[in-house]
Scaffold this active site. Structure first.
Site: not given
Ligand SMILES: *Cc1c(COP(=O)(O)O)cnc(C)c1O
Length: 398
Positions: A62, A114, A211
């Site tokens: 961790r 978001y 992403k």
């Molecule tokens: C998807 C996303 C998040 C959150 O990320 P996770 O990996 O789904 O927790 C935060 N900000 C933006 C702009 C995103 O597209």
């Protein structure tokens, strides 16, 4: 650079190389014992100590794990940062920035951030007596007017989701610093290949690795990057104290993803631009939101602070709500799904999907209509993507 002693210094090791080179090599020297080219997946929770407290850089996973260290070094290098910390999700990294605050503190942020960011602000941290002001961040006067003596954090996003609004990062960071606040920015949409906010004065960059950085829709992760050693130390403390850290296989997947970030982003941008232009000329399309179009209100600022305009766009059809739902359900190459940034193209309707957590009135006020369609343009052949949209629009609108 890769350092089996767990020494996380020397991240700037590849700084003289271009991002296409750093994305492949930074943090990823061959394993010194075996010569293994790829970072091993250290599926491991604890580490042998030679004497009590005398360890070789790692004691518990961790707190630190060698696969995670390589990822953190790689991501720091991409953003041009001294320090990087990886988390179990983008939300975990956003949560860590909020961990810096205390009851009574105030945060200025955008009215179209978001959906999950809006949710953690209003449904988690308002209960801990943090206050949030949601403003139109494209208007720096409105942004500055929202600051109060107790404002400690400016949380930026650009391009925003799903309207692709563009915020002047350098201008906003200057305002935050004038008010002694930290400027943090979610750089998920642009990625460091297109935009490096630390160079524009931001103090912290946050990423959802889920992403573009992961890039293959096969992993959830987050990261925080900074040049400030005190901030990094506090992020490391919360990383360990709160415990929302990624497992080694997830780190490995993201490392594999970042190797191809530059080539993927080039194709995402090229395809998105072609689709935006095609939609812009389409008789059934009322409006296209893509910062690469000259008609986009943020085009000039985007051209200034971004190297290209990204793979995300939204549009409004001149159609009834049922027809809009039919379009997003009818495409074949575009998959109807939330998320973004993978090699495959996705299509969605933000109002009932990604942005459902935001009350409808607030959504409409921010310009996010019920009929808006958002697409994450993938790296398939662009002619197949355009033909797919054309067929779906024709089928739904008759
Ligand atoms: C998807 C996303 C998040 C959150 O990320 P996770 O990996 O789904 O927790 C935060 N900000 C933006 C702009 C995103 O597209």
């Amino acid at each position: 650079m890769h350092d089996r002693d767990g020494d996380v210094d020397g991240r700037g090791g590849h700084r003289d190389y271009r991002i296409e080179t750093r994305s492949i090599h930074a943090g990823q020297d061959a394993d010194p014992e075996t010569g293994a080219l790829m970072t091993p997946v250290y599926a491991n929770s604890t580490y042998e100590q030679d004497a009590p407290g005398d360890h070789r850089g790692y004691e518990y996973s961790r707190t630190g794990n060698p696969t995670r260290t390589d990822l953190e070094e790689n991501l720091a290098s991409l953003e041009g940062a001294e320090y990087g910390r990886a988390f179990a999700s983008g939300m975990a990294s956003i949560n860590t920035v909020l961990n810096l605050l205390e009851a009574g503190d105030h945060v200025v942020t955008g009215n179209d951030v978001y959906g999950g960011t809006h949710r953690i602000f209003t449904q988690v941290y308002e209960d801990y007596d943090l206050e949030f002001s949601f403003v139109d961040m494209t208007d720096l006067d409105e942004l500055e007017a929202a600051f109060r003596p107790e404002t400690e954090l400016l949380w930026l996003e650009t391009p925003t989701n799903p309207l692709m609004s563009i915020v002047d990062v350098a201008g906003a960071a200057e305002i935050a610093h004038d008010h002694d606040a930290i400027c943090a920015i979610d750089n998920t949409f642009a990625t460091p290949y297109l935009q490096r906010p630390l160079e524009s004065g931001a103090d912290v960059v946050s990423h959802s690795l889920t992403k573009y950085l992961g890039g293959h829709s096969d992993v959830v992760g987050g990261a925080l990057l900074t040049n400030d050693p005190d901030l990094d130390e506090r992020f490391g403390f919360y990383q360990n104290a709160v415990g929302a850290t990624p497992g080694p296989f997830d780190c490995f997947l993201v490392l594999r993803g970042t190797k191809t970030l530059p080539v993927r982003m080039d194709r995402h941008c090229e395809n998105a631009r072609a689709i935006a232009e095609w939609l812009d000329d389409h008789p059934d399309v009322d409006r296209v939101y893509y910062p690469g179009l000259e008609s986009h209100p943020g085009h000039e600022v985007a051209a200034e602070q971004m190297d290209d305009f990204g793979g995300m766009l939204s549009f409004e059809l001149d159609a009834a709500l049922e027809q809009v739902a039919e379009v997003v359900s009818t495409t074949e190459v575009f998959t109807l799904a939330e998320s973004l940034g993978g090699v495959e193209s996705l299509i969605e309707q933000p109002a009932p999907m990604t942005h459902a957590a935001i009350p409808r009135e607030e959504r409409l006020e921010a310009g996010l209509s019920d009929s808006l369609i958002r697409v994450s343009v993938g790296i398939e052949h662009v002619d197949d993507l355009i033909a797919d949209l054309e067929r779906a629009i024709e089928t739904a609108l008759g």
